[in-house]
Design a protein around this motif. Sequence first.
Motif, PDB file in Angstrom:
ATOM      1  N   ARG A 139     -34.931  33.264 -17.319  1.00 39.06           N
ATOM      2  CA  ARG A 139     -36.015  34.253 -17.269  1.00 39.06           C
ATOM      3  C   ARG A 139     -35.803  35.251 -16.129  1.00 39.06           C
ATOM      4  N   GLU A 140     -35.505  34.749 -14.937  1.00 38.61           N
ATOM      5  CA  GLU A 140     -35.319  35.616 -13.775  1.00 38.61           C
ATOM      6  C   GLU A 140     -34.102  36.529 -13.940  1.00 38.61           C
ATOM      7  N   ALA A 141     -33.026  36.008 -14.495  1.00 38.24           N
ATOM      8  CA  ALA A 141     -31.833  36.838 -14.705  1.00 38.24           C
ATOM      9  C   ALA A 141     -32.133  37.971 -15.669  1.00 38.24           C
ATOM     10  N   ARG A 142     -32.830  37.662 -16.751  1.00 40.08           N
ATOM     11  CA  ARG A 142     -33.145  38.706 -17.745  1.00 40.08           C
ATOM     12  C   ARG A 142     -34.136  39.729 -17.203  1.00 40.08           C
ATOM     13  N   GLN A 143     -35.026  39.306 -16.333  1.00 42.73           N
ATOM     14  CA  GLN A 143     -35.960  40.261 -15.728  1.00 42.73           C
ATOM     15  C   GLN A 143     -35.251  41.155 -14.718  1.00 42.73           C
ATOM     16  N   ALA A 144     -34.355  40.570 -13.950  1.00 42.66           N
ATOM     17  CA  ALA A 144     -33.664  41.318 -12.907  1.00 42.66           C
ATOM     18  C   ALA A 144     -32.641  42.300 -13.485  1.00 42.66           C
ATOM     19  N   VAL A 145     -31.952  41.883 -14.535  1.00 48.24           N
ATOM     20  CA  VAL A 145     -30.894  42.707 -15.123  1.00 48.24           C
ATOM     21  C   VAL A 145     -31.040  42.650 -16.648  1.00 48.24           C
ATOM     22  N   PRO A 146     -31.850  43.539 -17.211  1.00 48.72           N
ATOM     23  CA  PRO A 146     -32.011  43.530 -18.670  1.00 48.72           C
ATOM     24  C   PRO A 146     -30.649  43.634 -19.370  1.00 48.72           C
ATOM     25  N   GLY A 147     -30.473  42.802 -20.380  1.00 53.06           N
ATOM     26  CA  GLY A 147     -29.219  42.811 -21.124  1.00 53.06           C
ATOM     27  C   GLY A 147     -28.111  41.981 -20.507  1.00 53.06           C
ATOM     28  N   ILE A 148     -28.405  41.298 -19.392  1.00 53.97           N
ATOM     29  CA  ILE A 148     -27.379  40.468 -18.762  1.00 53.97           C
ATOM     30  C   ILE A 148     -26.923  39.385 -19.749  1.00 53.97           C
ATOM     31  N   PRO A 149     -25.624  39.163 -19.858  1.00 57.24           N
ATOM     32  CA  PRO A 149     -25.159  38.099 -20.746  1.00 57.24           C
ATOM     33  C   PRO A 149     -25.556  36.732 -20.192  1.00 57.24           C
ATOM     34  N   ILE A 150     -26.041  35.888 -21.064  1.00 56.98           N
ATOM     35  CA  ILE A 150     -26.416  34.523 -20.699  1.00 56.98           C
ATOM     36  C   ILE A 150     -25.492  33.581 -21.444  1.00 56.98           C
ATOM     37  N   GLY A 151     -24.916  32.630 -20.748  1.00 54.85           N
ATOM     38  CA  GLY A 151     -24.031  31.665 -21.384  1.00 54.85           C
ATOM     39  C   GLY A 151     -24.161  30.303 -20.744  1.00 54.85           C
ATOM     40  N   PHE A 152     -23.769  29.313 -21.499  1.00 56.53           N
ATOM     41  CA  PHE A 152     -23.774  27.938 -21.013  1.00 56.53           C
ATOM     42  C   PHE A 152     -22.413  27.335 -21.304  1.00 56.53           C
ATOM     43  N   CYS A 153     -21.943  26.504 -20.390  1.00 52.08           N
ATOM     44  CA  CYS A 153     -20.651  25.869 -20.608  1.00 52.08           C
ATOM     45  C   CYS A 153     -20.670  24.457 -20.040  1.00 52.08           C
ATOM     46  N   GLY A 154     -19.680  23.693 -20.445  1.00 52.55           N
ATOM     47  CA  GLY A 154     -19.498  22.372 -19.889  1.00 52.55           C
ATOM     48  C   GLY A 154     -20.086  21.249 -20.711  1.00 52.55           C
ATOM     49  N   GLU A 155     -20.368  20.163 -20.040  1.00 47.93           N
ATOM     50  CA  GLU A 155     -20.817  18.941 -20.705  1.00 47.93           C
ATOM     51  C   GLU A 155     -22.157  19.088 -21.408  1.00 47.93           C
ATOM     52  N   GLN A 156     -23.037  19.932 -20.912  1.00 46.34           N
ATOM     53  CA  GLN A 156     -24.322  20.136 -21.590  1.00 46.34           C
ATOM     54  C   GLN A 156     -24.098  20.675 -22.996  1.00 46.34           C
ATOM     55  N   VAL A 157     -23.165  21.592 -23.154  1.00 48.60           N
ATOM     56  CA  VAL A 157     -22.879  22.176 -24.458  1.00 48.60           C
ATOM     57  C   VAL A 157     -22.253  21.140 -25.382  1.00 48.60           C
ATOM     58  N   ALA A 158     -21.509  20.217 -24.823  1.00 46.65           N
ATOM     59  CA  ALA A 158     -20.841  19.190 -25.620  1.00 46.65           C
ATOM     60  C   ALA A 158     -21.810  18.121 -26.127  1.00 46.65           C
ATOM     61  N   GLU A 159     -23.009  18.052 -25.581  1.00 51.65           N
ATOM     62  CA  GLU A 159     -24.009  17.051 -25.972  1.00 51.65           C
ATOM     63  C   GLU A 159     -24.954  17.708 -26.983  1.00 51.65           C
ATOM     64  N   PRO A 160     -24.933  17.304 -28.263  1.00 54.66           N
ATOM     65  CA  PRO A 160     -25.692  18.003 -29.298  1.00 54.66           C
ATOM     66  C   PRO A 160     -27.175  18.209 -29.000  1.00 54.66           C
ATOM     67  N   THR A 161     -27.878  17.204 -28.524  1.00 56.73           N
ATOM     68  CA  THR A 161     -29.313  17.396 -28.283  1.00 56.73           C
ATOM     69  C   THR A 161     -29.567  18.328 -27.107  1.00 56.73           C
ATOM     70  N   ALA A 162     -28.689  18.309 -26.121  1.00 55.15           N
ATOM     71  CA  ALA A 162     -28.824  19.239 -24.999  1.00 55.15           C
ATOM     72  C   ALA A 162     -28.510  20.656 -25.462  1.00 55.15           C
TER      73      ALA A 162
END
Length: 85
Positions: A23-46
Amino acid sequence: MESALTPTGHDPAVRRLVDICVREARQAVPGIPIGFCGEQVAEPTALVELLRHEPDYVSCGPAHIEVARYVVGRQRRQDGGTSWA
């Protein structure tokens, strides 16, 4: 490996922290790319939880790509294909 965002290991503080950061990143810089990586992405429910934020990308290790693609595709179908271009 149990993720902090899975139903069995859910940590409300981690979920709030991710929510605040996105939320804070999108408010501070509209259009900022948001991404997730690592073990959280590898866990289906996460990953399902992280996809609520409609990230621009997710990345994980090669051994987990097939499962991550399946989860993203399933979520897109459930959402009518409107998210995660």
